[in-house]
Design a protein around this motif. Sequence first.
Motif, PDB file in Angstrom:
ATOM      1  N   LYS A 244       7.455 -10.124 -30.584  1.00 50.70           N
ATOM      2  CA  LYS A 244       8.647  -9.490 -30.001  1.00 50.70           C
ATOM      3  C   LYS A 244       8.264  -8.717 -28.749  1.00 50.70           C
ATOM      4  O   LYS A 244       8.969  -8.723 -27.757  1.00 50.70           O
ATOM      5  N   LYS A 245       7.095  -8.050 -28.859  1.00 51.24           N
ATOM      6  CA  LYS A 245       6.651  -7.268 -27.714  1.00 51.24           C
ATOM      7  C   LYS A 245       5.726  -8.144 -26.862  1.00 51.24           C
ATOM      8  O   LYS A 245       4.784  -8.739 -27.394  1.00 51.24           O
ATOM      9  N   ALA A 246       6.054  -8.219 -25.579  1.00 54.46           N
ATOM     10  CA  ALA A 246       5.267  -9.110 -24.724  1.00 54.46           C
ATOM     11  C   ALA A 246       3.813  -8.645 -24.635  1.00 54.46           C
ATOM     12  O   ALA A 246       3.527  -7.454 -24.724  1.00 54.46           O
ATOM     13  N   ILE A 247       2.898  -9.597 -24.503  1.00 52.93           N
ATOM     14  CA  ILE A 247       1.483  -9.260 -24.334  1.00 52.93           C
ATOM     15  C   ILE A 247       1.211  -9.177 -22.832  1.00 52.93           C
ATOM     16  O   ILE A 247       1.502 -10.126 -22.104  1.00 52.93           O
ATOM     17  N   PRO A 248       0.697  -8.054 -22.366  1.00 54.32           N
ATOM     18  CA  PRO A 248       0.512  -7.879 -20.918  1.00 54.32           C
ATOM     19  C   PRO A 248      -0.345  -8.997 -20.324  1.00 54.32           C
ATOM     20  O   PRO A 248      -1.393  -9.345 -20.871  1.00 54.32           O
ATOM     21  N   GLY A 249       0.106  -9.546 -19.225  1.00 55.11           N
ATOM     22  CA  GLY A 249      -0.675 -10.542 -18.504  1.00 55.11           C
ATOM     23  C   GLY A 249      -0.565 -11.952 -19.039  1.00 55.11           C
ATOM     24  O   GLY A 249      -1.191 -12.865 -18.531  1.00 55.11           O
ATOM     25  N   LEU A 250       0.193 -12.145 -20.117  1.00 53.22           N
ATOM     26  CA  LEU A 250       0.277 -13.481 -20.710  1.00 53.22           C
ATOM     27  C   LEU A 250       1.734 -13.923 -20.787  1.00 53.22           C
ATOM     28  O   LEU A 250       2.572 -13.254 -21.398  1.00 53.22           O
ATOM     29  N   GLU A 251       2.005 -15.059 -20.150  1.00 54.88           N
ATOM     30  CA  GLU A 251       3.349 -15.624 -20.268  1.00 54.88           C
ATOM     31  C   GLU A 251       3.338 -16.602 -21.432  1.00 54.88           C
ATOM     32  O   GLU A 251       2.479 -17.495 -21.490  1.00 54.88           O
ATOM     33  N   VAL A 252       4.251 -16.432 -22.381  1.00 54.84           N
ATOM     34  CA  VAL A 252       4.265 -17.313 -23.553  1.00 54.84           C
ATOM     35  C   VAL A 252       5.452 -18.260 -23.465  1.00 54.84           C
ATOM     36  O   VAL A 252       6.601 -17.829 -23.318  1.00 54.84           O
ATOM     37  N   ILE A 253       5.174 -19.556 -23.480  1.00 57.85           N
ATOM     38  CA  ILE A 253       6.246 -20.551 -23.489  1.00 57.85           C
ATOM     39  C   ILE A 253       6.489 -20.929 -24.939  1.00 57.85           C
ATOM     40  O   ILE A 253       5.630 -21.534 -25.588  1.00 57.85           O
ATOM     41  N   ALA A 254       7.640 -20.538 -25.460  1.00 59.37           N
ATOM     42  CA  ALA A 254       7.947 -20.803 -26.863  1.00 59.37           C
ATOM     43  C   ALA A 254       8.506 -22.212 -26.999  1.00 59.37           C
ATOM     44  O   ALA A 254       9.400 -22.602 -26.246  1.00 59.37           O
ATOM     45  N   VAL A 255       7.968 -22.989 -27.919  1.00 59.89           N
ATOM     46  CA  VAL A 255       8.454 -24.358 -28.095  1.00 59.89           C
ATOM     47  C   VAL A 255       8.870 -24.574 -29.549  1.00 59.89           C
ATOM     48  O   VAL A 255       8.256 -24.071 -30.479  1.00 59.89           O
ATOM     49  N   GLU A 256       9.955 -25.329 -29.689  1.00 62.28           N
ATOM     50  CA  GLU A 256      10.465 -25.626 -31.027  1.00 62.28           C
ATOM     51  C   GLU A 256      10.283 -27.090 -31.376  1.00 62.28           C
ATOM     52  O   GLU A 256      10.095 -27.440 -32.527  1.00 62.28           O
ATOM     53  N   ARG A 257      10.391 -27.936 -30.345  1.00 62.15           N
ATOM     54  CA  ARG A 257      10.272 -29.375 -30.543  1.00 62.15           C
ATOM     55  C   ARG A 257       9.133 -29.891 -29.673  1.00 62.15           C
ATOM     56  O   ARG A 257       8.774 -29.280 -28.664  1.00 62.15           O
ATOM     57  N   LEU A 258       8.599 -31.037 -30.035  1.00 62.13           N
ATOM     58  CA  LEU A 258       7.525 -31.626 -29.255  1.00 62.13           C
ATOM     59  C   LEU A 258       7.990 -31.871 -27.824  1.00 62.13           C
ATOM     60  O   LEU A 258       7.247 -31.667 -26.860  1.00 62.13           O
ATOM     61  N   SER A 259       9.278 -32.290 -27.693  1.00 61.04           N
ATOM     62  CA  SER A 259       9.784 -32.581 -26.354  1.00 61.04           C
ATOM     63  C   SER A 259       9.765 -31.337 -25.462  1.00 61.04           C
ATOM     64  O   SER A 259       9.504 -31.429 -24.272  1.00 61.04           O
ATOM     65  N   ASP A 260       9.974 -30.153 -26.071  1.00 64.10           N
ATOM     66  CA  ASP A 260       9.907 -28.909 -25.276  1.00 64.10           C
ATOM     67  C   ASP A 260       8.518 -28.742 -24.676  1.00 64.10           C
ATOM     68  O   ASP A 260       8.356 -28.384 -23.511  1.00 64.10           O
ATOM     69  N   ALA A 261       7.503 -29.009 -25.520  1.00 66.98           N
ATOM     70  CA  ALA A 261       6.127 -28.838 -25.061  1.00 66.98           C
ATOM     71  C   ALA A 261       5.793 -29.834 -23.960  1.00 66.98           C
ATOM     72  O   ALA A 261       5.124 -29.511 -22.978  1.00 66.98           O
ATOM     73  N   LEU A 262       6.263 -31.090 -24.140  1.00 68.79           N
ATOM     74  CA  LEU A 262       5.979 -32.108 -23.132  1.00 68.79           C
ATOM     75  C   LEU A 262       6.655 -31.753 -21.812  1.00 68.79           C
ATOM     76  O   LEU A 262       6.072 -31.883 -20.743  1.00 68.79           O
ATOM     77  N   ASP A 263       7.887 -31.250 -21.922  1.00 75.37           N
ATOM     78  CA  ASP A 263       8.594 -30.823 -20.692  1.00 75.37           C
ATOM     79  C   ASP A 263       7.841 -29.707 -19.992  1.00 75.37           C
ATOM     80  O   ASP A 263       7.784 -29.645 -18.778  1.00 75.37           O
ATOM     81  N   ALA A 264       7.265 -28.807 -20.791  1.00 74.46           N
ATOM     82  CA  ALA A 264       6.623 -27.634 -20.219  1.00 74.46           C
ATOM     83  C   ALA A 264       5.393 -28.001 -19.398  1.00 74.46           C
ATOM     84  O   ALA A 264       5.074 -27.309 -18.427  1.00 74.46           O
ATOM     85  N   VAL A 265       4.681 -29.065 -19.788  1.00 72.85           N
ATOM     86  CA  VAL A 265       3.450 -29.381 -19.052  1.00 72.85           C
ATOM     87  C   VAL A 265       3.628 -30.476 -18.017  1.00 72.85           C
ATOM     88  O   VAL A 265       2.798 -30.613 -17.107  1.00 72.85           O
ATOM     89  N   LEU A 266       4.651 -31.296 -18.153  1.00 67.49           N
ATOM     90  CA  LEU A 266       4.765 -32.416 -17.209  1.00 67.49           C
ATOM     91  C   LEU A 266       5.785 -32.142 -16.103  1.00 67.49           C
ATOM     92  O   LEU A 266       6.749 -31.436 -16.299  1.00 67.49           O
TER      93      LEU A 266
END
Length: 458
Positions: A436-458
Motif C-alpha cells: 500500500k505504501k510505495a517503496i522509495p525509488g521503485l516503480e511497481v507495475i502491478a499485473v493481474e493477467r499474463l497479457s498485462d505483463a506482456l504489454d508492460a515489457v513490449l
Amino acid sequence: MARQRAGKPLFNCKACGGSFPKWSGQCPDCGGWNSLEEGVVAEGTTKNPRFAGYAGDASQNRVQLLTDVKPKSEGRFSTGIAELDRVLGGGLVAGSVVLIGGDPGIGKSTLLIQTLAQLSDRLSTLYVSGEESPEQISLRAHRLGLPCENLQLLPETCVERILPLAQKHHPDVMVVDSVQTLYTELLQSAPGAVAQVREATAQLVRFAKQSGTAIFLVGHVTKDGSLAGPRVLEHMVDAVLYFEGEAGSQFRLIRTIKNRFGAVNELGVFAMTDRGLKEVSNPSAIFLSRHQTQVSGSIVMVTREGSRPLLVEVQALVDESHLGNPRRVTLGLEQNRLSMLLAVLHRHGGIAMFDQDVYVNIVGGVRITETAADLAVLLAVLSSLRDRTLAQDLVAFGEVGLAGEIRPVPNGQDRLREAAKHGFRCAIAPKANVPKKAIPGLEVIAVERLSDALDAVL
Ligand code: TYD
Ligand code: MG
C-alpha cells in the motif's frame, strides 16, 4: 524386518534399508530395482534393540500430559560462521546430529575443519577422520591459517573405539568425516554398506543425545545426487544440509533439507578461495552478472530462499528448432514447469514456441524451487524470441497460473525492498503483492493477467 539367526546372510536394500532373508531383483518394500545387497547378521545383533531415535532412560518413561512437560530451552550456540548458523536455524543445538552431504571435493571437510577451529578456542572439539590422515588434516589447517591449538584429532573408523574415546574427552562439538568410512563390530558387512552406515549412525545419534555433544556427520552422495546409504539416515539425524552449486564455480551454496530446530530451504552462501571457504554476506550481488551492454533473453528476479530474498538472473535462449520435438532445457529450474509455462504463453499470450528450442538457465548455479520464477522465465523467453532487450533496472516475479492469471507469491514486500536496495527502479509484480505504501525509488507495475505483463515489457 526379517528376523534372522546370527551368521546367516541377510539382504539389505540400499534405498529404503529394508532387510530380507532372500535376494530378489526388486525390493519388496520400496520397489527399487537392483538395490538389495548381501550382509551378515553377527552374533548378538538380533537381540540388540534397534535404536533410531531418542526415547530417554527407558526405566523412567511413563505416560504424561503434554502440558506437564516443561519445554527445555535448546542450548544453541553460534558456530562463529554466520552463514552456517543461518542454515542450522540460528546456531548449533547441543546434542543435535547434523548430516552434511555433497559432491566429492565441494568443501565439506574444509568447512568443518574451519568451523571446529573457530569453536576450539571456547569449546572442546574433536575431529574424527576416517578419510584423511592426521598429517593431511594438519597440512590443510596450517595452509588455511586456522587457530587449532585446542583442536583434538582422532583418526579412527571403528565406532566401538570412537565412542569410548569421545566419552572420555567429552567434546562439545564432534565432526565425523565421513559416515561411509565408519563400521561397527556388531556387523560383518564392509564399511559403507547400508547396514553398517545405519548402525554406526544409530550409535552416534544415541551418544549425541545422551552426552549433549553436537555431531556433524559428513555423508557422501551418489551419482544421482542423493545421500549414499539408506534414506533412513536422513530420518535418524536432526538436520540435513546439502552442498549445492557447480564444482567449477567459485560459489558454494548450502541448503537445509531437513531441520528439527529451524526452517528448511534456508540457503547459506560461501565462496571457495585459496584460504578456504569465505562467507558471502551480500549474496544478491554475486548472482547478478553485470553485462556491459544490455542483452536480450535476460531478466533479474527476486527469489526467496529460506528467510531472505535473493536477486538472481534468469537467462533464456530461444532458437529455431530442427527437431520433431523441440528441446526444452532447464538449468536450476524444473523442466516440466517450463513446458507448462510455454503452453500458458501460447494459450493466453498468443505466442507459439512449437518450432523453437527453449533453454533456460538460472545464473550462478542457484536452483529455484518456488513458483515465483514463472513470470521472469516467460519474460526472458519472450525477450530472447523477439530479440528485444529488457530494461536493466527491471525485476520481475510472480506465479503464472494455468488460466493466464498472475498469482501472488509469499513475502512480496520483502522482495520489492531487496530489489530497491540493489538499485532496481522498476518491478513487475503480482497485483496482490503491491504494498500500500510505495517503496522509495521503485516503480511497481502491478499485473493481474499474463497479457498485462506482456504489454508492460513490449
Ligand atoms: P574438501 O573440503 O576436501 O572437499 P570434500 O571434503 O567435500 O570432499 O575440498 C577440497 C576442494 O576444495 C579441493 O578441490 C580444493 C578446494 N580448496 C580450495 O580451493 N581452497 C582451499 O583453501 C581448500 C582447503 C580447498
Ligand atoms: Mg572430505
